[in-house]
Design a protein around this motif. Sequence first.
Motif, PDB file in Angstrom:
ATOM      1  N   MET A 175       0.800  -1.225   0.000  1.00 39.48           N
ATOM      2  CA  MET A 175       0.000   0.000   0.000  1.00 39.48           C
ATOM      3  C   MET A 175       0.839   1.285   0.000  1.00 39.48           C
ATOM      4  O   MET A 175       0.535   2.219  -0.742  1.00 39.48           O
ATOM      5  N   PRO A 176       1.915   1.382   0.809  1.00 38.56           N
ATOM      6  CA  PRO A 176       2.686   2.633   0.809  1.00 38.56           C
ATOM      7  C   PRO A 176       3.324   2.977  -0.535  1.00 38.56           C
ATOM      8  O   PRO A 176       3.719   4.123  -0.753  1.00 38.56           O
ATOM      9  N   TYR A 177       3.411   1.978  -1.429  1.00 38.56           N
ATOM     10  CA  TYR A 177       4.092   2.202  -2.710  1.00 38.56           C
ATOM     11  C   TYR A 177       3.151   2.228  -3.908  1.00 38.56           C
ATOM     12  O   TYR A 177       3.584   2.489  -5.031  1.00 38.56           O
ATOM     13  N   LEU A 178       1.866   1.965  -3.682  1.00 41.57           N
ATOM     14  CA  LEU A 178       0.960   1.804  -4.827  1.00 41.57           C
ATOM     15  C   LEU A 178       0.803   3.065  -5.663  1.00 41.57           C
ATOM     16  O   LEU A 178       0.681   2.994  -6.885  1.00 41.57           O
ATOM     17  N   GLU A 179       0.786   4.238  -5.013  1.00 40.52           N
ATOM     18  CA  GLU A 179       0.638   5.464  -5.804  1.00 40.52           C
ATOM     19  C   GLU A 179       1.786   5.602  -6.802  1.00 40.52           C
ATOM     20  O   GLU A 179       1.574   6.016  -7.943  1.00 40.52           O
ATOM     21  N   ARG A 180       3.009   5.235  -6.363  1.00 37.31           N
ATOM     22  CA  ARG A 180       4.148   5.304  -7.281  1.00 37.31           C
ATOM     23  C   ARG A 180       4.114   4.162  -8.294  1.00 37.31           C
ATOM     24  O   ARG A 180       4.358   4.362  -9.489  1.00 37.31           O
ATOM     25  N   ILE A 181       3.802   2.954  -7.814  1.00 43.81           N
ATOM     26  CA  ILE A 181       3.757   1.803  -8.713  1.00 43.81           C
ATOM     27  C   ILE A 181       2.739   2.020  -9.832  1.00 43.81           C
ATOM     28  O   ILE A 181       2.997   1.716 -11.002  1.00 43.81           O
TER      29      ILE A 181
ATOM     30  N   ALA B 266       1.935   0.999 -13.762  1.00 45.18           N
ATOM     31  CA  ALA B 266       1.330  -0.333 -13.688  1.00 45.18           C
ATOM     32  C   ALA B 266      -0.091  -0.171 -13.164  1.00 45.18           C
ATOM     33  O   ALA B 266      -0.587   0.948 -12.974  1.00 45.18           O
ATOM     34  N   LYS B 267      -0.749  -1.289 -12.961  1.00 43.31           N
ATOM     35  CA  LYS B 267      -2.105  -1.277 -12.408  1.00 43.31           C
ATOM     36  C   LYS B 267      -2.183  -2.418 -11.403  1.00 43.31           C
ATOM     37  O   LYS B 267      -2.420  -3.569 -11.769  1.00 43.31           O
ATOM     38  N   ALA B 268      -1.962  -2.081 -10.143  1.00 46.08           N
ATOM     39  CA  ALA B 268      -1.830  -3.117  -9.125  1.00 46.08           C
ATOM     40  C   ALA B 268      -2.628  -2.781  -7.881  1.00 46.08           C
ATOM     41  O   ALA B 268      -2.937  -1.618  -7.603  1.00 46.08           O
ATOM     42  N   TYR B 269      -2.945  -3.801  -7.127  1.00 44.93           N
ATOM     43  CA  TYR B 269      -3.626  -3.678  -5.839  1.00 44.93           C
ATOM     44  C   TYR B 269      -2.705  -4.165  -4.720  1.00 44.93           C
ATOM     45  O   TYR B 269      -1.759  -4.925  -4.947  1.00 44.93           O
ATOM     46  N   ALA B 270      -3.022  -3.741  -3.513  1.00 44.65           N
ATOM     47  CA  ALA B 270      -2.495  -4.396  -2.316  1.00 44.65           C
ATOM     48  C   ALA B 270      -3.535  -5.432  -1.911  1.00 44.65           C
ATOM     49  O   ALA B 270      -4.729  -5.118  -1.834  1.00 44.65           O
ATOM     50  N   THR B 271      -3.110  -6.662  -1.660  1.00 43.87           N
ATOM     51  CA  THR B 271      -4.076  -7.754  -1.527  1.00 43.87           C
ATOM     52  C   THR B 271      -4.055  -8.411  -0.152  1.00 43.87           C
ATOM     53  O   THR B 271      -3.037  -8.459   0.536  1.00 43.87           O
ATOM     54  N   ARG B 272      -5.234  -8.895   0.226  1.00 41.50           N
ATOM     55  CA  ARG B 272      -5.395  -9.789   1.368  1.00 41.50           C
ATOM     56  C   ARG B 272      -6.228 -10.978   0.901  1.00 41.50           C
ATOM     57  O   ARG B 272      -7.247 -10.796   0.230  1.00 41.50           O
ATOM     58  N   THR B 273      -5.799 -12.175   1.256  1.00 39.72           N
ATOM     59  CA  THR B 273      -6.523 -13.385   0.844  1.00 39.72           C
ATOM     60  C   THR B 273      -6.812 -14.237   2.070  1.00 39.72           C
ATOM     61  O   THR B 273      -5.900 -14.547   2.843  1.00 39.72           O
ATOM     62  N   ILE B 274      -8.076 -14.597   2.256  1.00 37.96           N
ATOM     63  CA  ILE B 274      -8.476 -15.482   3.353  1.00 37.96           C
ATOM     64  C   ILE B 274      -8.649 -16.886   2.795  1.00 37.96           C
ATOM     65  O   ILE B 274      -9.297 -17.092   1.764  1.00 37.96           O
TER      66      ILE B 274
ATOM     67  N   LEU C 220      -6.293 -26.255   1.430  1.00 33.95           N
ATOM     68  CA  LEU C 220      -6.684 -24.865   1.670  1.00 33.95           C
ATOM     69  C   LEU C 220      -7.524 -24.351   0.520  1.00 33.95           C
ATOM     70  O   LEU C 220      -7.158 -24.497  -0.648  1.00 33.95           O
ATOM     71  N   LYS C 221      -8.634 -23.721   0.867  1.00 35.93           N
ATOM     72  CA  LYS C 221      -9.533 -23.178  -0.141  1.00 35.93           C
ATOM     73  C   LYS C 221      -9.601 -21.664   0.023  1.00 35.93           C
ATOM     74  O   LYS C 221      -9.970 -21.166   1.092  1.00 35.93           O
ATOM     75  N   PRO C 222      -9.229 -20.887  -1.004  1.00 41.94           N
ATOM     76  CA  PRO C 222      -9.379 -19.430  -0.911  1.00 41.94           C
ATOM     77  C   PRO C 222     -10.858 -19.060  -0.915  1.00 41.94           C
ATOM     78  O   PRO C 222     -11.617 -19.528  -1.774  1.00 41.94           O
ATOM     79  N   ILE C 223     -11.288 -18.253   0.053  1.00 40.41           N
ATOM     80  CA  ILE C 223     -12.718 -17.935   0.147  1.00 40.41           C
ATOM     81  C   ILE C 223     -13.010 -16.443   0.011  1.00 40.41           C
ATOM     82  O   ILE C 223     -14.174 -16.060  -0.104  1.00 40.41           O
ATOM     83  N   ALA C 224     -11.997 -15.606   0.015  1.00 39.94           N
ATOM     84  CA  ALA C 224     -12.217 -14.172  -0.208  1.00 39.94           C
ATOM     85  C   ALA C 224     -10.887 -13.510  -0.535  1.00 39.94           C
ATOM     86  O   ALA C 224      -9.851 -13.833   0.056  1.00 39.94           O
ATOM     87  N   ILE C 225     -10.925 -12.603  -1.501  1.00 36.21           N
ATOM     88  CA  ILE C 225      -9.747 -11.806  -1.865  1.00 36.21           C
ATOM     89  C   ILE C 225     -10.131 -10.342  -1.795  1.00 36.21           C
ATOM     90  O   ILE C 225     -11.119  -9.919  -2.411  1.00 36.21           O
ATOM     91  N   GLU C 226      -9.354  -9.586  -1.038  1.00 34.44           N
ATOM     92  CA  GLU C 226      -9.578  -8.146  -0.949  1.00 34.44           C
ATOM     93  C   GLU C 226      -8.520  -7.433  -1.782  1.00 34.44           C
ATOM     94  O   GLU C 226      -7.320  -7.667  -1.618  1.00 34.44           O
ATOM     95  N   LEU C 227      -8.988  -6.580  -2.688  1.00 33.14           N
ATOM     96  CA  LEU C 227      -8.111  -5.789  -3.548  1.00 33.14           C
ATOM     97  C   LEU C 227      -8.248  -4.327  -3.152  1.00 33.14           C
ATOM     98  O   LEU C 227      -9.335  -3.758  -3.238  1.00 33.14           O
ATOM     99  N   SER C 228      -7.151  -3.724  -2.741  1.00 36.99           N
ATOM    100  CA  SER C 228      -7.207  -2.363  -2.200  1.00 36.99           C
ATOM    101  C   SER C 228      -6.324  -1.415  -2.989  1.00 36.99           C
ATOM    102  O   SER C 228      -5.229  -1.771  -3.433  1.00 36.99           O
ATOM    103  N   LEU C 229      -6.824  -0.195  -3.116  1.00 36.31           N
ATOM    104  CA  LEU C 229      -6.087   0.904  -3.745  1.00 36.31           C
ATOM    105  C   LEU C 229      -6.032   2.084  -2.787  1.00 36.31           C
ATOM    106  O   LEU C 229      -6.883   2.211  -1.898  1.00 36.31           O
ATOM    107  N   PRO C 230      -5.055   2.973  -2.937  1.00 35.18           N
ATOM    108  CA  PRO C 230      -5.065   4.201  -2.141  1.00 35.18           C
ATOM    109  C   PRO C 230      -6.343   4.991  -2.421  1.00 35.18           C
ATOM    110  O   PRO C 230      -6.869   4.962  -3.547  1.00 35.18           O
ATOM    111  N   HIS C 231      -6.842   5.658  -1.418  1.00 36.87           N
ATOM    112  CA  HIS C 231      -8.052   6.473  -1.584  1.00 36.87           C
ATOM    113  C   HIS C 231      -7.873   7.443  -2.747  1.00 36.87           C
ATOM    114  O   HIS C 231      -6.775   7.952  -2.984  1.00 36.87           O
ATOM    115  N   SER C 232      -8.945   7.653  -3.497  1.00 36.53           N
ATOM    116  CA  SER C 232      -8.858   8.505  -4.684  1.00 36.53           C
ATOM    117  C   SER C 232      -8.423   9.927  -4.355  1.00 36.53           C
ATOM    118  O   SER C 232      -7.887  10.641  -5.211  1.00 36.53           O
TER     119      SER C 232
END
Length: 861
Positions: free
Chosen positions: A438-444, A448-456, A465-477
Amino acid sequence: MFGILNTNKSQKIKGTVVLMPKNVLDFNAITSIPKGSVLDAPGKIIGGVTGIVGGVVDTATAFLGRNVSMQLISATKTDAGGKGQVGKETFLSSHLPRLPTLGARQDAFSIYFEYDANFGIPGAFYIRNYTSAEFFLVSVTLEDIPNRGSVQFVCNSWIYNFRSYQKDRIFFTNDTYLPSQTPAALSHFRKEELLNLRGDGTGERKVYDRIYDYDVYNDLGNPDYGDKFVRPVLGGSSTYPYPRRVRSGRKSTRKDPKSEKQGEIYVPRDENFGHLKSSDFLMYGIKSISQTVMPLLKSVICDEFSSFDDVRGLYEGGIKLPTDILSQIAPLPALKEILRTDGEQALKFPPPHVIKVSKSAWMTDEEFGREMVAGVNPCVIRLLQEFPLKSTLDTVVYGDQSSTITKEQLETNLGELTVEQALNEKRLFVLDYHDAFMPYLERINTRAKAYATRTILFLKDDGTLKPIAIELSLPHSNGVQYGAESKVILPAEDGSVESTIWLLAKAHVIVNDSCYHQLMSHWLNTHAVIEPFIIATNRHLSVLHPINKLLYPHFRDTININGLARQALINADGIIEQTFLPGPNSVEISSTVYKNWVFTDQALPADLIKRGLAVEDPSSPHGLRLAIEDYPYAVDGLEIWDAIKSWVQEYVSLYYPTDEAVQKDTEIQPWWKEAVEKGHGDLKDKPWWPKMQTVQDLVQSCSIIVWTASALHAAVNFGQYPYGGYILNRPTHSRRFIPEKGTPEYDEMVKSPQKAYLKTITSKYQTLIDLSVIEILSRHASDEVYLGERDSKYWTSDSRAVQAFTKFGTKLAEIEGKIHSRNKDSSLKNRYGPVQLPYSLLVRTSKEGLTFKGIPNSISI
């Protein structure tokens, strides 16, 4: 120093000297000093030493005559000054072309020393090279020493013309002594050699130097080339903390006095085997890719992959290249494995293991989850212990970065369980890259076009293991200081638009994972953190010291490969920056992660406990109960860890009967103090560093170093091509966000999911570079030395240590058999997976090449 020892009733001691000439693989000749040259320092006379006329001479006889001399040093008899007696200067006698014990490319020579009983037992020798070319001294054996028998010297060192050194080159026997137990005759020489290796911290290092000193990472950028090549100095500040590297002392850049000019990387000479090791050809291949292949491919690869079949064509038919391009790449010896030679002018790669059995199993959720515990990056996943997930980022700088995943979203895939029940039963796990990226996404995201991710992930009844949710986050607009804007993607039925979105979400997770793996799990946590220990060991632990003998094989070639990385892989606009998501911020991100690096947590049991993947349980194997029983990396790794620690414990106990012995060791104490306070100086005040006051401090610290340099590196390195060689499975870059309804990209995704996927991930040009590099990095050299092996059987004269080491090798062989048995157990689904690739990265031995197994002693590639 090269005086003559007065000997009465002398006899002859026979010695055998084994060496390799410079560039022996290229059959380059040795040239000696031209006749009439002054061979000695002013004021010294060395009788009768003259050179032969320079030119091409036979490599087998170039060292005869008066070109290489030696002097024995007594370990038991001293001169008037209290130092060991130094014998008469003696020259190599004759060539031994048919010595049966010779290794490949080695030459043996006989030498005869005058000797009498007043000299005592040899404990060291001086050597001088009077030729103009260096040679590699392998070993020296002395025979029929009175009251001793044979004496072995394991040398493995480059010897330059003697005028290159301020002090004559010295080598010690393979005996082992703590500093306090060193024979009085050798004590001075032991201390003097360590002073030579430390240097004085000034000047620019030369190619023949053997000096070990510390510096920060200030040579990755090149500000003189413009702003595009400016990189922060890593190390020496709280903003950019970093482990230290070997100091080279090059001049500063013109625009930034804190940055060092780029150029040929200095590596202490004995760390650089030249072209005597086959692994050097692998490293040469990386340089070739960086300097030659990348520019050529960039000029001709303009199209993109059109389908998944098109990607698979890389391994089946290859990519046709123009004749002029191929003619420039083909001569590069390290790349011959990936070039067709049948006239089809194609760049072709070997099939990655992940698609050898099934072409599509990589797409399944089960394989996605399995690779978190049995893939190339199995040391990041952790137990979910609180919900909702929180961020550790400073809210003043980054606003609210808490997870937006809800209980309701998770419970749609938990069967009859609630989130609370799943947490209590330890069945929820998380792969969390949010705070790292997340601290680097504005520069990245300017390129590029990338998210900071969390996967449960959910631990199913069958252990998978079964992935059941993926969170894709961007810096606030409105700016990252206002927090994150996130979307949560859930699994969907195959064939639906939502299933394509789910596949794209998984791709974004893997892009995070691939970059974190390469920069943190691999580069930072093995390569970079080990280098300070190598520097400190060479500066403070004599080759006679037992801990030097313990650690030495685990340091082979690491400084060499790290230097290459700074030159071609992690440098500004280098391979990593061009092909991995963070680009110019790549190594800087690893500096941020290093702030939270903890040495003691690098021990596998501590790492597993910290991540919630294990709890202490005396009744369980290795004293730990795993949260995921079928966790191949942990199950195999714990057996390897225990074997390493048992070996280190037994070995260290041979020399340190009490804690006081550790406390009073005059080499161990400055070694550890400097490794911590200089080598890892930016973290020196952390309370978790062992104090090095007990035998267990020493055992644990050495075990961590050995584990990191061998098994941990193997686990995160040699699966790179088997898994990542298929770019669809492990993309390294993302070029497009998840398409939104009502956009042309969304319509294209509906119409052609494969094209949408390919336009999202790593480009074709980047893929070709990625594959070329990781194929090299995943290969074993033909002369690799594996855990439990030594490159010389004479590494120590202590039979107790040899016996303990043999036991260690036997234990590792047993573990290897157990791993093969587990891989055949069909109930252990994570060991095999949908792609039918048994987990073998912690199998100790391997053949040469791409094998998906093998634990080298050291980080040598």
